[in-house]
Structure formats: structure tokens, C-alpha cells
Design an enzyme around this catalytic site. Structure first.
Site, PDB file in Angstrom:
ATOM      1  N   ASP A   9       0.852  -1.187   0.000  1.00 14.24           N
ATOM      2  CA  ASP A   9       0.000   0.000   0.000  1.00 14.24           C
ATOM      3  C   ASP A   9       0.892   1.243   0.000  1.00 14.24           C
ATOM      4  O   ASP A   9       2.081   1.163   0.347  1.00 14.24           O
ATOM      5  CB  ASP A   9      -0.892  -0.048   1.245  1.00 14.24           C
ATOM      6  CG  ASP A   9      -1.906   1.079   1.276  1.00 14.24           C
ATOM      7  OD1 ASP A   9      -2.324   1.540   0.200  1.00 14.24           O
ATOM      8  OD2 ASP A   9      -2.285   1.492   2.394  1.00 14.24           O
ATOM      9  N   ASP A  11      -0.374   4.995   0.966  1.00 16.76           N
ATOM     10  CA  ASP A  11      -0.705   5.959   2.018  1.00 16.76           C
ATOM     11  C   ASP A  11      -0.867   5.250   3.356  1.00 16.76           C
ATOM     12  O   ASP A  11      -1.607   4.273   3.483  1.00 16.76           O
ATOM     13  CB  ASP A  11      -1.989   6.700   1.667  1.00 16.76           C
ATOM     14  CG  ASP A  11      -1.916   7.385   0.302  1.00 16.76           C
ATOM     15  OD1 ASP A  11      -0.803   7.444  -0.270  1.00 16.76           O
ATOM     16  OD2 ASP A  11      -2.953   7.843  -0.198  1.00 16.76           O
TER      17      ASP A  11
END
Length: 380
Positions: A9, A11
Site C-alpha cells: 500500500d 498511504d
């Protein structure tokens, strides 16, 4: 050889999120996750994983989150990573909102179909790294494990805690520190499934040396199960043992063969001893004193200095305690010195098993920043 993948991922994982919108739509909102560059750089340079970025970017391309506010910041992030030798194979961004429930939005796997059921990729030994419970669910949907950066345990209230328990078996590591992630990936998961089948017993052992103490023991001998449970609980080892033995004859074959199978499983799990402590010891319990010294040095030897006045504890013959540890020592190829004194027979053997577990825990501990083999011989 099939390639392992880190589905990462963006953020909250590589960069910090920016509440209340959680959209990184300007350089004023951009800060990198602490320690990320150092340890992601180590992962990229030292470990053989394909890096794939997978991110939900809610409403990207709409008036509330236009492309021109996203891409300059994203390009800067990627250039900064590349300057540190961190190169991503692919960027997968879903632009939908949660309520649209699109098959391409995490935790759905629509963006990753090219990697699934593809012999070029080893999904089972890959990881999803992310900060949301949806990243953990994505790992489950893909058929791999999750490294969960749990930045906010209260995010979503009780629902997240409920989901965390539901998905517990998928979480290989929970942390907020990239140092832990690097250490975990570098050392690898010392986890094996081992079977030992004879005409007298059929035994399956699942062991994770880097577990948390989970146990599922079923040998058909209640007291023996209780003792094996101590190894898991106090050794912080995940241990599952299923034994079907000829108990209609007696307990001997089941106890001895479980010792052999468990020792063989340890030998497999500890095949690479680099960075491992190798030695361990000790423990009192009430009036009983037990001392267990262990050395996973590649040679078997057992010193047994313990006597029992009762013929059985529970349904387990006390003479079989020696046979269990002798079988383990032979199969695990370890030196094992066991000493015990006390008055209560139950306390004595339980102290031995707990000390055995603590000795194992001490001996198998590893230092991820050491490639040292604990032997002057250069081999174990």
C-alpha cells in the site's frame, strides 16, 4: 523459480496519511513514513521480492480529487524511492469509492489477476503490506499473508477489532516499525508442516518457530497434550500436533514417535542457523527445580537427571518422559541436559517442560542484523 511479491500500500505505509480527507493532493501534506527509506532500501537490495504498489485512491480524477493534484506528488514519491534503489514493478490504483463495490477495489483482487494462478509467481509465499484491515483481507483473498502496519488500533472502533480476530491467521506480522518488517522478511518464516507415518503411528506436526504461543495438540493422551501445550505457550512457538497411535496396545509408540516427529520438524525449521543464539537454559516451579540446557549444534546427546516415584501422571507413564526427550534430541540433532528435583511429581515434569520451552525460546532467537553462524567450525 516462481517470484515472490510484496503487494505494498502507499498511504499510511510508505507515506503518512493526511486526515481528515486522507488524500495526498499537495506537497504540503507529504511526509514519508519513519524509517521507510532505510529499511525498504534494504529489502529492495538484499531480498528477492517483486515490488507492486496497490492503493485505493478514492475518487481520483473527479473534481474533488483531480489528477493534476495527485500525479506530481506521486511522481515525486516514486523518484525519491528510485533514488534509494527502490523500484516498483507496477502501480495499481483503484479510483472508485467504497460504496461502488468494484471488483478492482481492495480488498477485492481485480487489479491483481495477472499475478494469481500464474506459475511465474509464488503467491502463497508473498505478502501484502498495508495499514488497513482491508489490506489484511486482501492478503486472505489473494491466498498469502499480511504484514499489518497498525497505525490506529481504534480506527473503525469495535468492527476493526472484530475483523482483526477474524483475520488473525492471515497476519504474519503486526507492527508500526519498518525495521520490524525488514527483520521479518530477511529472517523468513521458520514454519514447517511435517508428517511421520509408520505402522504404529500417524503424526502431523505444524510448527512456527516465530509464532505467539498458539497450540492445538491432540495425541489421545490428555496429560501429554498438556505438557506439549507448555512447549508452545512458554516457548512462544505456534504448535499443532495430531497423532493417531496404537493406544489400544499402550502409550509407548505414540509418545516416542511424537518426540521423533517434533524433533524432525525442529530440524527442518532450524535448517538455517545463521543469526541464531543456538544455546538456552533454566526454570523453577513451586518446590520443584528444573534446569534444561539445550544446544541446537547439529549433534544429539541427552543427559537425564530426574527421577519419578509414581508410575503414571495422568495416563502417561513416567518412564516415557525420558523416551520423549531422547527421541526429540536424536531427531532434532541437539544436545539436551535435563535436571530436576522436587516433591510433587506433577510439578516436576511440568517444570521440565516449561524449562524446555524457555530454553528453546532462548536458543532459537535470531538477530536479523547478524549473518553470523554460531560455530567456529563454519557449519552446524
Amino acid at each position: 523459480m516462481a517470484k515472490r511479491i510484496l503487494f505494498i500500500d502507499r498511504d499510511g505505509t510508505l507515506i503518512n496519511e493526511a486526515p481528515p480527507t486522507y488524500q495526498i493532493d499537495g506537497f504540503d501534506k507529504l511526509t514519508f513514513y519513519p524509517g521507510m527509506f532505510r529499511y525498504m532500501g534494504n529489502i529492495a537490495s538484499e531480498l528477492d521480492y517483486l515490488l507492486v504498489m496497490v492503493s485505493n485512491q478514492d475518487g481520483l480524477g473527479t473534481p474533488s480529487f483531480p489528477d493534476e493534484t495527485f500525479w506530481p506528488v506521486h511522481d515525486f514519491i516514486m523518484k525519491s524511492l528510485e533514488n534509494e534503489g527502490i523500484h516498483f514493478h507496477e502501480f495499481l490504483f483503484d479510483r472508485s469509492y467504497p460504496e461502488e463495490n468494484k471488483p478492482t477495489r481492495k480488498p477485492a483482487t481485480g487489479m491483481m489477476t495477472a499475478y494469481m494462478d500464474n506459475p511465474d509467481f509464488d503467491i502463497a509465499n508473498s505478502y501484502v503490506i498495508g495499514d488497513r484491515i482491508t489490506d489484511v483481507q486482501l492478503a486472505k483473498n489473494l491466498g498469502c499473508k499480511a504484514i499489518w502496519i497498525n497505525n490506529d488500533p481504534n480506527l473503525g472502533g469495535g468492527e476493526v477489532k472484530d475483523r482483526q480476530e477474524e483475520l488473525r491467521e492471515v497476519i504474519a506480522l503486526e507492527t508500526r516499525d519498518w525495521k520490524d518488517i525488514y527483520a521479518f522478511l530477511k529472517l523468513g518464516l521458520r514454519k514447517v508442516e511435517h508428517q511421520r507415518n509408520t505402522n504404529e503411528t500417524k503424526i502431523t506436526v505444524n510448527v512456527n518457530m516465530d509464532g505467539s504461543g498458539n497450540a492445538a495438540i491432540d495425541t489421545g493422551l490428555g496429560f501429554f497434550d498438556h505438557m506439549l501445550d507448555q512447549i508452545a505457550r512458554h516457548g512462544k512457538i505456534d504448535l499443532a500436533i495430531k497423532a493417531n497411535g496404537d493406544l489400544h496396545i499402550d502409550e509407548h509408540h505414540t509418545i516416542e514417535d511424537v518426540g521423533i516427529a517434533l524433533g524432525e520438524a525442529f530440524a527442518l525449521a532450524l535448517a538455517d542457523k545463521r543469526g541464531m543464539e543456538r544455546y538456552g537454559f533454566a526454570l523453577p516451579m513451586d518446590e520443584a527445580e528444573a534446569k534444561v540446557l539445550i544446544d541446537f549444534g547439529g549433534r544429539n546427546w541427552l543427559i537425564w537427571d530426574a527421577e519419578f516415584k509414581r508410575e503414571k501422571i495422568g495416563e502417561m507413564p513416567t518412564e516415557m518422559f525420558f523416551h520423549f526427550f531422547k527421541s526429540f534430541s536424536d531427531a532434532a540433532k541437539c544436545n539436551l541436559n535435563i535436571f530436576c528435583r522436587g516433591e510433587n511429581e506433577h510439578h516436576k515434569i511440568e517444570a521440565i517442560f516449561k524449562a524446555f520451552a524457555k530454553a528453546i525460546r532462548m536458543a532459537v532467537k535470531r538477530d536479523p542484523f547478524s549473518n553470523h553462524l554460531p560455530s567456529t567450525k563454519g557449519v552446524l
